[in-house]
Design a protein around this motif. Structure first.
Motif, short mmCIF file in Angstrom:
data_model
loop_
_atom_site.label_atom_id
_atom_site.label_comp_id
_atom_site.label_asym_id
_atom_site.label_seq_id
_atom_site.Cartn_x
_atom_site.Cartn_y
_atom_site.Cartn_z
N LEU A 8 105.07 47.20 139.82
CA LEU A 8 105.83 46.02 139.42
C LEU A 8 107.24 46.04 140.00
N THR A 9 107.86 47.21 140.04
CA THR A 9 109.22 47.30 140.60
C THR A 9 109.21 46.95 142.08
N ILE A 10 108.25 47.50 142.82
CA ILE A 10 108.16 47.20 144.25
C ILE A 10 107.94 45.70 144.46
N ALA A 11 107.01 45.12 143.70
CA ALA A 11 106.69 43.71 143.87
C ALA A 11 107.88 42.82 143.54
N LEU A 12 108.58 43.11 142.45
CA LEU A 12 109.70 42.27 142.03
C LEU A 12 110.89 42.39 142.98
N LEU A 13 111.21 43.61 143.40
CA LEU A 13 112.33 43.77 144.33
C LEU A 13 112.02 43.14 145.69
N ALA A 14 110.78 43.32 146.16
CA ALA A 14 110.40 42.69 147.43
C ALA A 14 110.45 41.17 147.32
N THR A 15 110.09 40.63 146.16
CA THR A 15 110.14 39.19 145.96
C THR A 15 111.58 38.69 145.97
N VAL A 16 112.49 39.44 145.36
CA VAL A 16 113.91 39.05 145.38
C VAL A 16 114.42 38.97 146.82
N ILE A 17 114.08 39.97 147.62
CA ILE A 17 114.49 39.95 149.04
C ILE A 17 113.89 38.75 149.74
N SER A 18 112.61 38.50 149.50
CA SER A 18 111.92 37.38 150.13
C SER A 18 112.54 36.04 149.75
N LEU A 19 112.87 35.87 148.47
CA LEU A 19 113.46 34.61 148.02
C LEU A 19 114.86 34.41 148.59
N ILE B 28 111.28 46.86 151.54
CA ILE B 28 112.00 46.11 152.57
C ILE B 28 111.03 45.34 153.47
N VAL B 29 109.95 46.00 153.87
CA VAL B 29 109.00 45.37 154.79
C VAL B 29 108.33 44.17 154.14
N ILE B 30 107.88 44.31 152.91
CA ILE B 30 107.24 43.18 152.22
C ILE B 30 108.23 42.03 152.06
N GLY B 31 109.46 42.36 151.65
CA GLY B 31 110.45 41.31 151.47
C GLY B 31 110.78 40.58 152.76
N MET B 32 110.81 41.31 153.88
CA MET B 32 111.20 40.71 155.16
C MET B 32 110.05 40.04 155.90
N THR B 33 108.84 40.14 155.38
CA THR B 33 107.69 39.52 156.06
C THR B 33 107.00 38.44 155.23
N SER B 34 107.53 38.13 154.03
CA SER B 34 106.83 37.17 153.16
C SER B 34 107.72 36.02 152.72
N TRP B 35 108.75 35.70 153.52
CA TRP B 35 109.70 34.66 153.13
C TRP B 35 109.43 33.31 153.77
N SER B 36 108.52 33.24 154.73
CA SER B 36 108.38 32.01 155.53
C SER B 36 107.94 30.81 154.70
N PHE B 37 107.02 31.02 153.77
CA PHE B 37 106.55 29.91 152.94
C PHE B 37 107.69 29.35 152.09
N VAL B 38 108.49 30.24 151.52
CA VAL B 38 109.63 29.81 150.72
C VAL B 38 110.62 29.03 151.59
N ALA B 39 110.85 29.49 152.80
CA ALA B 39 111.80 28.82 153.70
C ALA B 39 111.36 27.39 154.01
N ARG B 40 110.07 27.19 154.23
CA ARG B 40 109.59 25.85 154.56
C ARG B 40 109.71 24.91 153.36
N VAL B 41 109.41 25.41 152.17
CA VAL B 41 109.54 24.59 150.97
C VAL B 41 111.00 24.22 150.72
#
Length: 310
Positions: free
Chosen positions: A95-106, A172-185
């Protein structure tokens, strides 16, 4: 006069929040998702209190691959460690990895999407081409390629912000590779918001572009960011579990994916040790589904077009 206006504004805001919570909590999917998520967050918050210290091969409390019983509710692993102990401690890591990666992505997605939508022109073109690259390339594939490369550069020793290097790199890798969908929205919403009257008024009074984006546009993007953020968390859990299953996690700080990897290496499937594979797998599935349900509920609540008309 100003005091009465402030009080009225507070009452209006309180009624709006109350109405929003009523709609959200009245959504069946949100109720199930929140109940499941609160349970796992509570478990992840106090693993030592619930199950004691993380068991290792040295302090294992059982025999090898013992099926579930009154002593070991979820059985034991190949070295006699209690699987329930491992799963509870793994909840905090996953959960910590997922939440921190999500913060970076957002943060990355919101910054790029809002900048592209507000400035337009060449800035929009170049940022959207970059977004398109990350959008068409699956985040898991990028993470799978980048993680071992970054690990080789950084090394596996030491400790970074409380995480072993392998786990920090995964975040870091998850956060930096999963932001594209958020950016388009965010970009699509920004294109609409920047044409509103209140933005023109902000320009007239001399507000800077940065001030307009932060103080006027960003607050109006929060509903979309929150709804899509819940879905990003679900994707982050999937990517983290997959990477750890492939051996890129850290056995000293085991996540659910690492437990699945250890079970696969121990031949749990061929040995009939279904509990060893099933427990972490079901936990990852349940948490991912919870975030999906919450994300859909937030989208239904914020987006009037998706509400079901009785």
């Amino acid at each position: 006069m100003n005091k009465s206006l402030i009080q009225y504004s507070r009452r209006v805001r309180a009624r709006a929040i109350k109405a929003f919570l009523g709609q959200l909590l009245g959504h069946g999917g949100a109720q199930l998702g929140l109940l499941c998520l609160v349970f796992f967050l509570a478990v992840a918050a106090v693993p030592n209190i619930l199950m004691g210290p993380l068991q290792t091969a040295i302090n294992a409390s059982g025999d090898f691959l013992v099926p579930p019983s009154g002593v070991h509710l979820l059985g034991t692993d190949e070295v006699g460690r209690d699987v329930l102990n491992l799963v509870v401690h793994g909840a905090r890591i996953s959960l910590t990895i997922a939440l921190l990666a999500t913060v970076i992505s957002l943060v990355v997605g919101t910054t790029i999407g809002m900048t592209a939508g507000y400035y337009g022109g060449r800035v929009d073109v170049w940022l959207m081409r970059l977004t398109d690259f990350f959008f068409v390339m699956p985040s898991f594939v990028l993470a799978l390629v980048m993680t071992p490369v970054v690990l080789e550069v950084m090394g596996r020793g030491g400790d970074i912000l409380g995480f072993r290097p392998s786990l920090f790199v995964i975040i870091i890798v998850i956060g930096m590779t999963s932001w594209s969908f958020v950016a388009r929205v965010v970009r699509s919403q920004t294109l609409s918001l920047k044409e509103r009257t209140f933005i023109d008024r902000a320009r007239v009074v001399g507000s800077s572009n940065f001030s307009i984006m932060v103080r006027h546009i960003l607050p109006n993007l929060v509903p979309q960011i929150a709804a899509n953020g819940a879905l990003v968390v679900a994707g982050a859990i999937y990517v983290e579990t997959s990477l750890s299953f492939l051996g890129l996690g850290d056995p000293l700080q085991p996540s659910w994916g690492t437990l699945l990897s250890l079970a696969q290496r121990a031949g749990a499937a061929s040995a009939g040790a279904w509990w060893y594979l099933g427990a972490p797998g079901l936990c990852a599935l349940a948490v991912s589904l919870s975030f999906v349900l919450i994300g859909n509920a937030l989208d239904d609540t914020f987006n009037p077009r998706r509400r079901v008309i009785p």
